[in-house]
Scaffold this motif. Structure first.
Motif, short mmCIF file in Angstrom:
data_model
loop_
_atom_site.label_atom_id
_atom_site.label_comp_id
_atom_site.label_asym_id
_atom_site.label_seq_id
_atom_site.Cartn_x
_atom_site.Cartn_y
_atom_site.Cartn_z
N VAL A 107 -21.02 4.56 -3.85
CA VAL A 107 -19.86 5.30 -3.34
C VAL A 107 -20.19 5.75 -1.93
N ARG A 108 -19.37 5.31 -0.98
CA ARG A 108 -19.54 5.71 0.42
C ARG A 108 -18.33 6.50 0.88
N ARG A 109 -18.58 7.44 1.80
CA ARG A 109 -17.51 8.27 2.31
C ARG A 109 -17.24 7.97 3.78
N GLU A 110 -15.98 8.18 4.17
CA GLU A 110 -15.54 7.98 5.57
C GLU A 110 -15.93 6.58 6.05
N VAL A 111 -15.28 5.58 5.45
CA VAL A 111 -15.64 4.19 5.71
C VAL A 111 -14.50 3.48 6.42
N LYS A 112 -14.85 2.69 7.43
CA LYS A 112 -13.85 1.89 8.13
C LYS A 112 -13.41 0.70 7.28
N ALA A 113 -12.15 0.37 7.37
CA ALA A 113 -11.61 -0.80 6.68
C ALA A 113 -12.08 -2.07 7.37
N PRO A 114 -11.92 -3.23 6.72
CA PRO A 114 -12.37 -4.49 7.34
C PRO A 114 -11.77 -4.77 8.71
N ASP A 115 -10.54 -4.28 8.98
CA ASP A 115 -9.94 -4.52 10.29
C ASP A 115 -10.57 -3.69 11.39
N GLY A 116 -11.44 -2.74 11.01
CA GLY A 116 -12.12 -1.92 12.01
C GLY A 116 -11.26 -0.83 12.60
N GLN A 117 -10.01 -0.76 12.20
CA GLN A 117 -9.09 0.22 12.77
C GLN A 117 -8.92 1.43 11.84
N SER A 118 -8.59 1.17 10.60
CA SER A 118 -8.35 2.25 9.64
C SER A 118 -9.67 2.81 9.11
N ARG A 119 -9.64 4.08 8.76
CA ARG A 119 -10.79 4.72 8.12
C ARG A 119 -10.28 5.44 6.87
N PHE A 120 -10.97 5.23 5.74
CA PHE A 120 -10.54 5.83 4.49
C PHE A 120 -11.62 6.77 3.96
N ASP A 121 -11.19 7.67 3.07
CA ASP A 121 -12.08 8.72 2.60
C ASP A 121 -13.26 8.18 1.78
N PHE A 122 -13.02 7.12 1.00
CA PHE A 122 -14.08 6.57 0.16
C PHE A 122 -13.99 5.04 0.12
N CYS A 123 -15.14 4.43 -0.07
CA CYS A 123 -15.22 3.01 -0.41
C CYS A 123 -16.13 2.89 -1.62
N LEU A 124 -15.57 2.38 -2.71
CA LEU A 124 -16.30 2.23 -3.97
C LEU A 124 -16.75 0.79 -4.13
N THR A 125 -18.00 0.57 -4.47
CA THR A 125 -18.51 -0.77 -4.73
C THR A 125 -18.63 -0.97 -6.24
N GLN A 126 -17.88 -1.95 -6.76
CA GLN A 126 -17.87 -2.22 -8.19
C GLN A 126 -19.11 -3.04 -8.58
N GLN A 127 -19.33 -3.22 -9.88
CA GLN A 127 -20.48 -3.97 -10.37
C GLN A 127 -20.47 -5.42 -9.89
N ASP A 128 -19.26 -5.98 -9.70
CA ASP A 128 -19.17 -7.37 -9.23
C ASP A 128 -19.19 -7.47 -7.71
N ASN A 129 -19.55 -6.36 -7.03
CA ASN A 129 -19.63 -6.27 -5.57
C ASN A 129 -18.28 -6.21 -4.88
N SER A 130 -17.19 -6.19 -5.64
CA SER A 130 -15.89 -6.00 -5.02
C SER A 130 -15.74 -4.55 -4.57
N LEU A 131 -14.85 -4.34 -3.61
CA LEU A 131 -14.69 -3.02 -3.01
C LEU A 131 -13.33 -2.41 -3.38
N CYS A 132 -13.30 -1.08 -3.39
CA CYS A 132 -12.05 -0.35 -3.56
C CYS A 132 -12.02 0.77 -2.54
N TYR A 133 -11.00 0.77 -1.69
CA TYR A 133 -10.83 1.83 -0.69
C TYR A 133 -9.90 2.89 -1.25
N LEU A 134 -10.29 4.15 -1.05
CA LEU A 134 -9.56 5.26 -1.65
C LEU A 134 -9.27 6.33 -0.60
N GLU A 135 -8.02 6.79 -0.59
CA GLU A 135 -7.59 7.86 0.33
C GLU A 135 -7.16 9.07 -0.50
#
Length: 234
Positions: A107-135
């Motif tokens: 679980v990471r906090r204050e993470v930039k989105a892949p486009d490098g423009q948006s920033r979200f409160d959390f980025c969650l890394t799932q067991q399969d290495n997929s990501l979930c961005y949370l605001e």
């Protein structure tokens, strides 16, 4: 979330210029506290409300107190400090309060989105290495048991939701998380009557696949803790 210092009780005199609150402490001292809430605070800042403030740890800070809580005549707790919402969301994630938060690698906090423009409160890394961005958004506007967000027009909030929708369209998991800091609220809706543009953005985001969650909190003058999931009525 435990308050690091004992809170001081008082009575609200007025909130003004968004960031200031004049309070009469039970000790008899008149203070001006920092108000860490930029919203309209409808129903949260009525003169005469019982208030709780925390003393500042930094002796160089101009305002020596921070407004933390309100206890209304209807005996409802309201969390004034919106800066706590991310801390509470982090606790909800750690507790696995929703299946989305189970079996996480990181679980990471204050993470930039892949486009490098948006920033979200959390980025969650799932067991399969997929990501979930949370605001995360703090909800304090109540009409009876019904909670609403936002309590004022929020261009910034609309941009956040649009950013989540853009990611969702590319197949990335995203989530809008409403942290409810009002003990009367039992369900949450988007405030179409206050910010139609935000409401439209949320409708578009849900259609794109963005998940929307709401979680309530238990509050006291000692701590704020995560309680349970609440229905979101869109």
């Amino acid at each position: 979330m435990q308050f690091t210092s004992p809170l001081l009780r008082g009575t609200l005199i007025r909130r003004y210029k968004r960031f200031f609150a004049d309070i009469l402490l039970d000790s008899g001292e008149h203070i001006t506290a920092h108000c860490p809430n930029t919203g309209a605070m409808t129903g949260c800042a009525e003169p005469g409300f019982i208030t709780y403030v925390s003393p500042a740890n930094n002796p160089k800070r101009k305002l020596k107190f921070t407004w933390e809580l309100v206890f209304t005549p209807q005996q409802h707790w309201i969390g004034i400090n919106t800066q706590h919402a991310n801390t509470l969301a982090s606790e909800a994630i750690k507790q696995g309060i929703h299946p989305l938060f189970e079996h996480l690698q990181a679980v990471r906090r204050e993470v930039k989105a892949p486009d490098g423009q948006s920033r979200f409160d959390f980025c969650l890394t799932q067991q399969d290495n997929s990501l979930c961005y949370l605001e995360v958004k703090s909800v304090t506007l109540a009409n009876g048991k019904q909670g609403y967000f936002p309590d004022a027009v929020t261009t910034r909030g609309t941009k956040h939701v649009q950013g989540l929708a853009e990611l969702a369209r590319t197949g990335v998991d995203t989530c809008l998380f409403f942290c409810v800091q009002h003990s009367a609220i039992e369900q949450v809706s988007v405030a179409h009557h206050i910010d139609p543009a935000y409401a439209l953005a949320v409708e578009d985001a849900v259609a794109a696949g963005v998940k929307v969650l709401a979680v309530s909190c238990k509050m006291s003058e000692e701590k704020i803790t995560i309680n349970q999931l609440l229905p979101v009525i869109l």
